[in-house]
Motif scaffolding. Structure first.
Motif, short mmCIF file in Angstrom:
data_model
loop_
_atom_site.label_atom_id
_atom_site.label_comp_id
_atom_site.label_asym_id
_atom_site.label_seq_id
_atom_site.Cartn_x
_atom_site.Cartn_y
_atom_site.Cartn_z
N ARG A 1 -3.87 24.84 -13.31
CA ARG A 1 -5.11 25.61 -13.40
C ARG A 1 -6.26 24.73 -13.85
O ARG A 1 -7.36 24.78 -13.29
N LEU B 1 -7.26 29.48 -10.22
CA LEU B 1 -5.85 29.81 -10.04
C LEU B 1 -5.45 30.90 -11.03
O LEU B 1 -5.86 30.87 -12.19
N GLY C 1 -4.55 31.68 -5.92
CA GLY C 1 -5.86 31.20 -6.33
C GLY C 1 -6.92 31.61 -5.33
O GLY C 1 -6.61 32.01 -4.21
#
Lengths: 918, 110
Positions: A179, A188, A328
């Motif tokens: 992330r 994400l 995401g």
């Protein structure tokens, strides 16, 4: 300006149709009178003058038609006329109308229903803004204790379907890392399904079958807004935050009867107080597999309070939290590839040691970035082949319906040739007649579509209840959206044109004189050729359906007689989820054992046992193991393979009647945690030890104390997987089986279900609040696994029989007509000395020629089509000669049967009567 | 009656009708007669073409029709040229002259 002028003129003419018509008649009449008086003046008699004038004038009615063409919106006016005419005709022939519309209703209805299912499962994106910007991450990694990808034994089971794909899951550590490294390219977010949460609302306990954990940015990433209250945010996903949850619209409707006061309510999830802060929109069912709709969504940080990772106590790689799915939303302009390359780089920079699930591997598994527009799509993909087959069957049904209607229309057109000839003589153009006939066809098609849509609306629930997509029930709302309606309309128009154009075109190829003179009784030869072609097509399509029916039927039979490796009769199954219900994890093994002992002593019980996994249809537990390892050391790496694991209670093998080939079953002492014994199946023993004695050998899970015969585990089809059985207490460890459910199996002496009340009483005696889940018999379980094949067999048999009946009727009608038409010819043959038997054979040969051509065409189509369903067949070649041969013989027999009456009628023709008719 | 080829050159009927109406309004039969007369009986308009053409011209707004009384005291539909019809006639005549002179030029070549 000029165009507008012309339009206004025509509109005016259309509105004042009557006046214009009268004016035109008067004007033309006046012209004619002028001509007549001129001829009279030239000295002709009144009669001759009139004739001469009329001859000069030409066809008055035709002229009027051409004048009308210039004056108004002909097509609009005529469409109205055609429609009225068509309605009159349809009302006059209720039999024809009913059969034609019914055929189309079945064809269009079936296609609409199947397509609305395909649309929902295969085509539709998540109901969020810009779903095309969503991505789904996968890795090739298979973490231990999670099942490997590809062993999706039971994709259709609600609540279980997210599990089998755990090979594509990530740990929270990896999620956090991905992330941050992708922060500038994509947002994400992560989520994980949680099966069976115990919920307590206002003192009312209930089990919610499916819930989910989500990262704080889940709703922001998907861009989902709430219907009520608010969605979860990043601030809710911190350990110190107050525990909150968002509920689904469906649950709000069902449990709270849409009471707005639900927001702000405190409920107990697995005995932890959680505040409901919002309700999601009705069309948003989350991003899990198709058909899975989590009713509660709670932040990842709340997971420890729910006890779902209680065993791991802070270990981020706990099993429940270890299986995060990552999706995401790409930033504008970023491609899938850019994201993949970036994250691959970052992962490599961080090194293997940073990621618990990759530690045991040499290199990183390839990271895959896929489209996330449908959310998790593994189940969708798993349903694809079945849905395509359903669509194929529905398509063939529609084709058959069209051919059938075309046949009816052709017969009717032949009967209407005189009417058409009269209309042509009265000045109608060929195009006008075709338009009239097409109006009829389209009206028929739209009638069919209207009722077909109704049938589909009502039939799609039946379709769903038939579980077309596999063993499990798929709970879906199937709205009729623009795609479905568009397809139905397109099908309708295409069908209307396909079945109607040929007869319509053929109808206008009328020779006026011969048609009017012949009084319509004796048609010409032309009418038969298209009808013959249609019969050939019908035979071919029936053959395809019947071959499919034969293959599926034989597959069902083969699967039913599969040796499962255990005795499936009189077995009662149920499940108990003690951990999920909040019982102490360490006491679960004890609880199950005590319950099992008491059940075993109930009257009517022959034997009783319990295991972590049910034998059939369960989610699988797979772990990589190896043989020959001394305690505490890695074993023979070359023989390291994924093995299916099951934890079994006492009496497992004797209850299921799985024969011990060597060694002994587990002893009571080995059931306690820490025991060091394992039983393997034949297949695993053969892979690991060949012909060596497996008894006493060391494995990753302990010493082999017994070898049992292979028993089918999971699906009915695949070759038996290598399987290791551990004592229940040993297998139900937090690392291997965090949920530690007890799947009980009771062999009874009579009907298994009659025992249920006494079993429930027994359970209440031990733990009054523990519920029984998933009560069924083993035979029902086997049947459930066969549902899909049964459905296909049943559908293709039904439609095959329908097609066969249509072929029969069509062939009979065609041959009767043919005999009638050739009456004179047959009369001459008989008069010249032909034997009636030969005449009969001649007619039969003609019919069988058609059937033969149809068989040839059908065989070609079938050999192309059947390999598409090869994956669904069991122990059967897609070119199974028995099926193909049987169907061909059946069709020939049907052909002979259908033509027997016309043929013998031909043989009985009396030569003199036939000849005198001329 | 002589079996002369009655066909008009394709596409010229509209122009001929407009031309025949240049001075006086006329009914259908009158128009047919007028064209025949003006062409020294070479061109003959079939009723089958005349009325559809008249209705077409009316729809285009080049002619307008009114009910009047004919020579033999009967109601008849009289067509007259509108101003738009006049412009159309001029344009078509102009076009025709250009085309025919060009064709003549070609035919005159040795």
């Amino acid at each position: 300006m000029r165009g507008l002028n012309a339009i206004l003129y025509r509109v005016h003419a259309l509105l004042h149709r009557g006046t214009h018509e009268a004016e035109m008649a008067e004007e033309l009449g006046q012209h004619l009178d002028g001509l007549i008086s001129r001829h009279l003046a030239a000295g002709l008699s009144p009669a001759d003058a009139r004739t001469a004038a009329l001859r000069a004038f030409g066809g008055v009615e035709q002229l009027k038609e051409r004048c009308r063409d210039e004056r108004r919106f002909r097509w609009l006016e005529e469409a109205g006329q055609d429609l009225r005419h068509t309605l009159r005709l349809l009302r006059k022939n209720p039999g024809f109308t009913t059969v034609a519309v019914l055929s189309l209703v079945i064809g269009i209805g079936a296609n609409t229903a199947v397509f609305s299912l395909c649309n929902e499962v295969l085509l539709k994106a998540l109901p969020v803004d810009q779903p095309q910007d969503l991505v789904l991450l996968r890795s090739g990694a298979a973490s231990p204790a999670a099942s490997s990808p590809g062993t999706n034994g039971d994709a259709g089971r609600p609540g279980a379907a997210s599990g089998p794909f755990a090979g594509t899951t990530f740990s929270p550590v990896t999620f956090a890392h991905l992330r941050t490294s992708a922060a500038d390219l994509a947002e994400l977010f992560a989520f994980a399904p949680l099966p069976q949460l115990s919920v307590l609302i206002d003192g009312q306990p209930e089990v919610v079958p499916l819930t989910q954990l989500v990262s704080g940015n889940y709703y922001a990433g998907l861009q989902v807004r709430p219907a009520l209250g608010r969605v979860l945010t990043a601030r809710d996903d911190r350990p110190e935050a107050a525990p909150v949850a968002v509920i689904s619209y469906r649950y709000w409707q069902r449990r709270f009867l849409r009471d707005p006061a639900a927001v702000g309510k405190v409920v107990w999830l697995n005995n932890a107080p959680v505040t409901i802060v919002g309700v999601t929109r009705p069309d948003f069912a989350g991003s899990l597999q198709i058909g899975e709709s989590p009713d509660f969504s709670v932040p990842l940080a709340v997971a420890p309070r729910l006890g779902v990772d209680r065993a791991s106590r802070g270990d981020p790689h706990s099993p429940a939290l270890g299986s995060l799915r990552i999706m995401g939303r790409l930033a504008p302009g970023v491609t899938f590839d850019q994201l993949r390359v970036r994250m691959d780089e970052r992962l490599r920079e961080a090194g293997l040691d940073a990621f618990p699930e990759f530690r045991s591997q040499r290199t990183f598994p390839p990271l895959v970035v896929e489209s996330g527009r449908q959310g998790l799509d593994e189940a969708r993909q798993a349903y694809r082949p079945s849905l395509l087959i359903l669509a194929g069957i529905a398509g063939i049904v529609l084709l058959i319906a069209c051919v059938n209607v075309a046949n009816l229309l052709l017969a009717r057109t032949t009967a209407r040739r005189r009417e058409i000839a009269v209309r042509l003589a009265l000045g109608a153009s060929g195009g006008r007649i075709i338009r009239q006939l097409l109006t009829e066809n389209l009206l028929l098609a739209f009638l069919g579509a209207g009722f077909g849509a109704l049938l589909a609306w009502w039939g799609k629930d039946i379709l769903l209840s038939l579980r077309p997509a596999g063993a499990g029930a798929l709970i879906l709302e199937l709205p009729l959206d623009w795609r479905v309606l568009g397809l139905t309309t397109a099908l309708t128009v295409i069908a209307g044109l396909v079945f109607g154009l040929a007869p319509a075109f053929y109808a206008t190829q009328v020779e006026l004189k011969s048609e009017l003179r012949l009084a319509g009784a004796q048609g010409r030869a032309g009418g038969v050729a298209p009808a013959k072609a249609l019969i050939v097509v019908q035979v071919a399509l029936s053959l395809v359906l019947l071959v499919g029916a034969g293959l599926f039927t034989r597959t069902v039979r083969n699967l039913q007689s599969v040796d499962l490796g255990f005795n499936r009769t009189r077995l009662l199954l149920f499940q108990i989820d003690a951990v999920g219900a909040g019982r102490d994890r360490d006491q679960v093994g004890n609880l199950y054992r005590r319950l099992n002992e008491r059940i075993a002593h109930l009257p009517g019980v022959q034997a009783s046992t319990y295991s972590l996994q049910p034998l059939l249809g369960g989610k699988k537990m797979v772990a990589v193991g190896s043989p020959r390892n001394p305690p505490g050391e890695p074993g023979d790496r070359t023989l390291s393979i994924p093995v299916e694991l099951n934890g079994v209670g006492s009496g497992f093998f004797s209850t299921f009647e799985i024969p011990m080939l060597a060694g002994r079953p587990f002893t009571a002492r080995e059931e306690t945690p820490g025991a060091d014994a394992v039983i393997v199946n034949e297949t695993l023993a053969r892979i690991w030890f060949g012909n060596e004695n497996a008894l006493g050998q060391r494995t990753s899970w302990g010493e082999i104390v017994g070898v049992v015969r292979d028993a089918t585990y999971g699906d009915l089809r695949p070759a038996t997987a290598p399987t290791a059985y551990l004592p229940f207490g040993q297998a139900a460890s937090p690392a291997l089986a965090p949920e530690a459910k007890g799947n009980f199996a009771i062999r009874t002496t009579s009907d298994p279900l009659t025992l249920l009340p006494s079993i429930r009483r027994t359970l209440r005696g031990i733990d009054p609040k523990l519920p029984l889940f998933d009560v069924r018999t083993e035979e029902a379980d086997v049947d459930r696994l066969l549902q899909q094949e049964r459905l296909f067999a049943r559908l293709s048999r039904l439609f095959g029989a329908l097609a066969l009946a249509l072929v029969c009727v069509g062939l009979y009608g065609l041959m009767s007509y043919s005999v009638l038409r050739r009456k004179t010819e047959i009369g001459i043959r008989l008069a010249l000395g032909a034997l009636p038997r030969r005449v009969q054979r001649m007619i039969l040969a003609e019919a069988l020629g058609l059937v033969g051509a149809g068989l040839g065409l059908g065989l070609i189509i079938a050999t192309v089509a059947t390999p598409q369903i090869a994956a669904l067949l069991y122990d059967l070649s897609p070119y199974d000669p028995l099926t193909f041969g049987g169907v061909a013989i059946a069709l020939v027999a049907i052909g002979v049967l259908a033509c027997w009456i016309p043929a013998s009628r031909a043989a009985r023709i009396h030569a003199m009567t036939a000849l005198r008719c001329e | 009656m002589a079996k002369e080829k009655p066909d008009l050159v394709y596409g010229t009927l509209d122009m001929l009708i407009l031309k025949s109406l240049q001075h006086d309004p006329m009914h259908g039969l009158g128009i047919a007669d007028r064209i025949q007369q003006m062409s020294d009986s070479v061109l003959r308009v079939e009723q089958g073409s005349l009325y559809p053409a008249l209705y077409r011209l009316e729809a285009e707004g080049w002619v307008a029709a009114d009910w009047g009384v004919s020579d033999n005291n009967r109601r008849a539909r009289y067509y007259r040229l509108t101003s738009a019809g006049r412009r159309q006639l001029a344009a078509e005549t102009d076009h025709w002259v250009r085309i025919t002179s060009a064709i003549n030029l070609v035919l005159a070549q040795g």
